[in-house]
Write a protein that holds these residues in place. Structure first.
Motif, PDB file in Angstrom:
ATOM      1  N   GLY A 191       0.746  -5.771  -8.643  1.00  0.00           N
ATOM      2  CA  GLY A 191       1.516  -4.571  -8.413  1.00  0.00           C
ATOM      3  C   GLY A 191       0.660  -3.333  -8.513  1.00  0.00           C
ATOM      4  N   PRO A 192       1.172  -2.187  -8.128  1.00  0.00           N
ATOM      5  CA  PRO A 192       2.540  -1.963  -7.655  1.00  0.00           C
ATOM      6  C   PRO A 192       2.810  -2.597  -6.277  1.00  0.00           C
ATOM      7  CG  PRO A 192       1.219   0.041  -7.473  1.00  0.00           C
ATOM      8  CD  PRO A 192       0.374  -0.963  -8.158  1.00  0.00           C
ATOM      9  N   LEU A 193       3.997  -3.173  -6.133  1.00  0.00           N
ATOM     10  CA  LEU A 193       4.426  -3.792  -4.888  1.00  0.00           C
ATOM     11  C   LEU A 193       5.673  -3.077  -4.376  1.00  0.00           C
ATOM     12  CD1 LEU A 193       4.462  -7.534  -6.123  1.00  0.00           C
ATOM     13  CD2 LEU A 193       2.541  -6.358  -5.044  1.00  0.00           C
ATOM     14  N   ALA A 194       5.987  -3.308  -3.110  1.00  0.00           N
ATOM     15  CA  ALA A 194       7.267  -2.826  -2.590  1.00  0.00           C
ATOM     16  C   ALA A 194       8.375  -3.583  -3.321  1.00  0.00           C
ATOM     17  CB  ALA A 194       7.332  -3.064  -1.088  1.00  0.00           C
ATOM     18  N   PRO A 195       9.539  -2.956  -3.519  1.00  0.00           N
ATOM     19  CA  PRO A 195      10.579  -3.565  -4.366  1.00  0.00           C
ATOM     20  C   PRO A 195      11.395  -4.658  -3.669  1.00  0.00           C
ATOM     21  CG  PRO A 195      11.297  -1.432  -3.584  1.00  0.00           C
ATOM     22  CD  PRO A 195       9.900  -1.592  -3.080  1.00  0.00           C
TER      23      PRO A 195
ATOM     24  N   ASP B  70       4.287 -23.716 -13.185  1.00  0.00           N
ATOM     25  CA  ASP B  70       4.699 -22.336 -13.442  1.00  0.00           C
ATOM     26  C   ASP B  70       5.362 -22.240 -14.811  1.00  0.00           C
ATOM     27  OD1 ASP B  70       3.792 -21.095 -11.195  1.00  0.00           O
ATOM     28  OD2 ASP B  70       5.657 -21.281 -10.068  1.00  0.00           O
ATOM     29  N   ALA B  71       4.909 -21.282 -15.612  1.00  0.00           N
ATOM     30  CA  ALA B  71       5.519 -21.078 -16.929  1.00  0.00           C
ATOM     31  C   ALA B  71       6.594 -20.007 -16.849  1.00  0.00           C
ATOM     32  CB  ALA B  71       4.452 -20.678 -17.942  1.00  0.00           C
ATOM     33  N   ALA B  72       6.402 -19.040 -15.950  1.00  0.00           N
ATOM     34  CA  ALA B  72       7.388 -17.974 -15.767  1.00  0.00           C
ATOM     35  C   ALA B  72       7.069 -17.219 -14.491  1.00  0.00           C
ATOM     36  CB  ALA B  72       7.365 -17.009 -16.957  1.00  0.00           C
ATOM     37  N   ARG B  73       8.105 -16.762 -13.819  1.00  0.00           N
ATOM     38  CA  ARG B  73       7.927 -15.866 -12.662  1.00  0.00           C
ATOM     39  C   ARG B  73       9.009 -14.805 -12.771  1.00  0.00           C
ATOM     40  NH1 ARG B  73       6.597 -17.391  -7.190  1.00  0.00           N
ATOM     41  NH2 ARG B  73       8.783 -17.907  -6.900  1.00  0.00           N
ATOM     42  N   ILE B  74       8.585 -13.607 -13.092  1.00  0.00           N
ATOM     43  CA  ILE B  74       9.545 -12.536 -13.307  1.00  0.00           C
ATOM     44  C   ILE B  74       9.143 -11.335 -12.461  1.00  0.00           C
ATOM     45  CG2 ILE B  74      10.641 -11.059 -15.031  1.00  0.00           C
ATOM     46  CD1 ILE B  74       9.689 -13.100 -17.153  1.00  0.00           C
ATOM     47  N   ALA B  75      10.071 -10.905 -11.583  1.00  0.00           N
ATOM     48  CA  ALA B  75       9.854  -9.679 -10.827  1.00  0.00           C
ATOM     49  C   ALA B  75      10.471  -8.550 -11.628  1.00  0.00           C
ATOM     50  CB  ALA B  75      10.505  -9.800  -9.460  1.00  0.00           C
TER      51      ALA B  75
ATOM     52  N   ALA C  78       8.126   1.025  -8.957  1.00  0.00           N
ATOM     53  CA  ALA C  78       7.602  -0.002  -8.054  1.00  0.00           C
ATOM     54  C   ALA C  78       7.863  -1.366  -8.666  1.00  0.00           C
ATOM     55  CB  ALA C  78       6.106   0.203  -7.823  1.00  0.00           C
ATOM     56  N   GLU C  79       7.735  -2.380  -7.825  1.00  0.00           N
ATOM     57  CA  GLU C  79       7.895  -3.741  -8.337  1.00  0.00           C
ATOM     58  C   GLU C  79       6.548  -4.256  -8.853  1.00  0.00           C
ATOM     59  OE1 GLU C  79      10.277  -6.480  -6.074  1.00  0.00           O
ATOM     60  OE2 GLU C  79       8.947  -8.180  -6.476  1.00  0.00           O
ATOM     61  N   TYR C  80       6.620  -5.037  -9.905  1.00  0.00           N
ATOM     62  CA  TYR C  80       5.456  -5.761 -10.396  1.00  0.00           C
ATOM     63  C   TYR C  80       5.866  -7.215 -10.527  1.00  0.00           C
ATOM     64  CZ  TYR C  80       3.507  -1.208 -11.460  1.00  0.00           C
ATOM     65  OH  TYR C  80       3.037   0.078 -11.344  1.00  0.00           O
ATOM     66  N   MET C  81       4.990  -8.104 -10.093  1.00  0.00           N
ATOM     67  CA  MET C  81       5.307  -9.523 -10.176  1.00  0.00           C
ATOM     68  C   MET C  81       4.511 -10.102 -11.334  1.00  0.00           C
ATOM     69  SD  MET C  81       7.274 -11.608  -8.598  1.00  0.00           S
ATOM     70  CE  MET C  81       7.567 -13.221  -9.326  1.00  0.00           C
ATOM     71  N   VAL C  82       5.231 -10.543 -12.341  1.00  0.00           N
ATOM     72  CA  VAL C  82       4.595 -11.112 -13.525  1.00  0.00           C
ATOM     73  C   VAL C  82       4.713 -12.627 -13.448  1.00  0.00           C
ATOM     74  CG1 VAL C  82       4.646 -11.225 -16.049  1.00  0.00           C
ATOM     75  CG2 VAL C  82       5.275  -9.094 -14.885  1.00  0.00           C
ATOM     76  N   THR C  83       3.581 -13.324 -13.440  1.00  0.00           N
ATOM     77  CA  THR C  83       3.647 -14.785 -13.380  1.00  0.00           C
ATOM     78  C   THR C  83       2.786 -15.382 -14.484  1.00  0.00           C
ATOM     79  OG1 THR C  83       1.882 -14.773 -11.731  1.00  0.00           O
ATOM     80  CG2 THR C  83       4.109 -14.961 -10.898  1.00  0.00           C
TER      81      THR C  83
ATOM     82  N   ALA D 259       0.842  -1.205   0.000  1.00  0.00           N
ATOM     83  CA  ALA D 259       0.000   0.000   0.000  1.00  0.00           C
ATOM     84  C   ALA D 259       0.878   1.257   0.000  1.00  0.00           C
ATOM     85  CB  ALA D 259      -0.929  -0.005   1.208  1.00  0.00           C
ATOM     86  N   VAL D 260       1.943   1.225   0.793  1.00  0.00           N
ATOM     87  CA  VAL D 260       2.862   2.361   0.848  1.00  0.00           C
ATOM     88  C   VAL D 260       3.566   2.536  -0.498  1.00  0.00           C
ATOM     89  CG1 VAL D 260       4.960   3.247   1.938  1.00  0.00           C
ATOM     90  CG2 VAL D 260       3.198   2.175   3.335  1.00  0.00           C
ATOM     91  N   ALA D 261       3.967   1.409  -1.097  1.00  0.00           N
ATOM     92  CA  ALA D 261       4.707   1.454  -2.362  1.00  0.00           C
ATOM     93  C   ALA D 261       3.879   2.054  -3.491  1.00  0.00           C
ATOM     94  CB  ALA D 261       5.172   0.048  -2.754  1.00  0.00           C
ATOM     95  N   ALA D 262       2.568   1.969  -3.376  1.00  0.00           N
ATOM     96  CA  ALA D 262       1.698   2.518  -4.415  1.00  0.00           C
ATOM     97  C   ALA D 262       1.782   4.044  -4.447  1.00  0.00           C
ATOM     98  CB  ALA D 262       0.260   2.063  -4.194  1.00  0.00           C
ATOM     99  N   ASP D 263       2.167   4.641  -3.314  1.00  0.00           N
ATOM    100  CA  ASP D 263       2.208   6.107  -3.226  1.00  0.00           C
ATOM    101  C   ASP D 263       3.607   6.694  -3.253  1.00  0.00           C
ATOM    102  OD1 ASP D 263      -0.536   6.393  -3.112  1.00  0.00           O
ATOM    103  OD2 ASP D 263      -0.579   6.076  -0.935  1.00  0.00           O
ATOM    104  N   GLY D 264       4.612   5.903  -2.936  1.00  0.00           N
ATOM    105  CA  GLY D 264       5.969   6.437  -2.903  1.00  0.00           C
ATOM    106  C   GLY D 264       6.968   5.348  -2.598  1.00  0.00           C
ATOM    107  N   PRO D 265       8.267   5.696  -2.669  1.00  0.00           N
ATOM    108  CA  PRO D 265       9.285   4.668  -2.492  1.00  0.00           C
ATOM    109  C   PRO D 265       9.340   4.123  -1.067  1.00  0.00           C
ATOM    110  CG  PRO D 265      10.295   6.838  -2.644  1.00  0.00           C
ATOM    111  CD  PRO D 265       8.839   7.031  -2.919  1.00  0.00           C
ATOM    112  N   VAL D 266       9.635   2.839  -0.951  1.00  0.00           N
ATOM    113  CA  VAL D 266       9.782   2.194   0.350  1.00  0.00           C
ATOM    114  C   VAL D 266      10.843   1.105   0.233  1.00  0.00           C
ATOM    115  CG1 VAL D 266       7.823   0.656  -0.167  1.00  0.00           C
ATOM    116  CG2 VAL D 266       8.593   0.898   2.197  1.00  0.00           C
TER     117      VAL D 266
END
Lengths: 136, 247
Positions: free
Chosen positions: B235-239, B198-203, B112-117, B67-74
């Motif tokens: 995402g957006p997620l904390a990095p 799992d076919a792919a997991r990319i952060a 921000a981080e996004y988790m692509v799976t 939630a914090v990462a959605a608004d600014g860096p953490v």
């Protein structure tokens, strides 16, 4: 958050945007990623007991192999099911042409059971699959 | 009883603790910030004698940071970090490392981080494998008619062959997906598979403003892979995957 949730499982080729993380998502993220505090802090660190959490799935194991073997076994049954409409068509021609949908469905079910019987113990396999399926 | 301070992450001093996200503990504790110059720690009081790791605690830790990462860096901390008291957080964590934290937070601004799976659809991917490996299809057929207790070794051999074929596909598809997202991200990290399908997991670390381009590029792959794999973006997620401790 700018997250837009797409209908789950609906429509073709959509990118799923879940609105929040599930437990499985959390487990492999916050337990071994991020900054480790004891690299920064020594003196005032409080050691709190962590409950044993090990949800990591071992991907290449005998369990995995047996699950895959079981799954391709079931695939065989699925393929047999795909050819069933032909069988139903035959039944229809054989005098049952204008029967209600219910009857056709009955024939399908019966034929489906037969296919399962021929390959043996499908119910047991299905039960095991459910038990061994991992949380997502 | 509260006798320790739980630390979630490091933020810039002007970040407000999110009002709609409670912290860990039962009942969930109120999250506050402790400041030192330009940086602050997101903290809440906890009882040091209660073991941590309930489902609620794990979810609270990550949901708060996201939630914090959605608004600014953490800068997210690994789950389970606690210090003796607020003075220790400021004096031992924030002050000695302030410049470091400021630099890292600056680097993350707007990102921000996004988790692509991607997860294979089991029937589809197994069908592909059998089509591409006739010897596995034959082995499967030879097992089908025989009693289970006589086929244990063969089933392991079959599963092993399928696993190897799926792993090769995963490697290929992960590379393909990484190539698709790379133009739209700052950095990408491949995570180990967590599930056999799992076919792919990319952060990825991406500019939040480029989010639409990122999801747009994935939508194209989702259409191409329709029926064989499902793509998900969180995402957006904390990095989590992009901050490291350099000693």
């Amino acid at each position: 958050m700018t997250t837009a949730v797409q209908p789950q499982g609906g429509g073709g080729g959509m990118v799923d945007r879940p609105s929040s993380s599930s437990l499985a998502d959390v487990l492999d993220t916050i337990l071994d990623k991020g900054l480790v505090i004891d690299a920064y802090v020594r003196v005032s660190l409080v050691g709190i007991e962590l409950l044993t959490i090990d949800a990591r799935v071992v991907v290449a194991s005998v369990d995995t192999y047996l699950r895959f073997a079981e799954a391709v076994g079931r695939l065989n049954i699925e393929q047999d099911k795909e050819s069933l409409p032909e069988l139903v068509g035959d039944l229809n021609e054989g005098g049952a042409q204008h029967k209600s949908k219910g009857a056709v469905k009955g024939a399908l079910d019966a034929a489906g059971e037969k296919a399962r019987d021929a390959l043996g113990g499908d119910d047991r396999e299905r039960h095991r699959e459910r038990r061994s399926r991992k949380e997502d | 009883m509260t006798d320790a301070v739980y630390v979630y992450g490091i933020v810039s001093a002007d970040t407000a603790p999110p009002r709609d996200h409670a912290g860990i503990g039962d009942p969930p504790a109120k999250v506050q910030t402790l400041k030192s110059g330009d940086v602050a720690a997101l903290v809440s009081p906890i009882d040091a004698r209660t073991p941590l790791g309930r489902k609620e605690d794990l979810l609270a830790h990550q949901r708060l940071l996201d939630a914090v990462a959605a608004d600014g860096p953490v800068l997210p901390l690994t789950f389970g970090a606690a210090l003796t008291d607020p003075d220790a957080v400021v004096g031992e964590l924030l002050e000695p490392n302030r410049d470091d934290f400021v630099r890292a937070l600056d680097e993350l601004r707007g990102r921000a981080e996004y988790m692509v799976t991607a997860r294979y659809v089991q029937e589809a991917v197994l069908g592909e494998v059998l089509d591409e490996h006739p010897e596995l299809a034959e082995l499967r057929d030879s097992i089908a008619g025989r009693p289970e207790e006589l086929t244990h070794q063969d089933r392991i051999r079959l599963g092993e062959g399928i696993n190897a074929a799926v792993s090769a596909k995963r490697e290929h598809d992960t590379r393909a997906l990484a190539d698709v997202v790379r133009p739209h991200v700052v950095q990408a990290v491949v995570r180990e598979p967590a599930h056999e399908l799992d076919a792919a997991r990319i952060a990825v670390l991406a500019e939040v403003d480029a989010e639409e381009k990122l999801t747009g590029s994935l939508a194209q792959v989702a259409r191409d892979w329709h029926g064989r794999a499902e793509i998900r973006v969180r995402g957006p997620l904390a990095p989590y995957d992009f901050v490291t401790t350099v000693r």
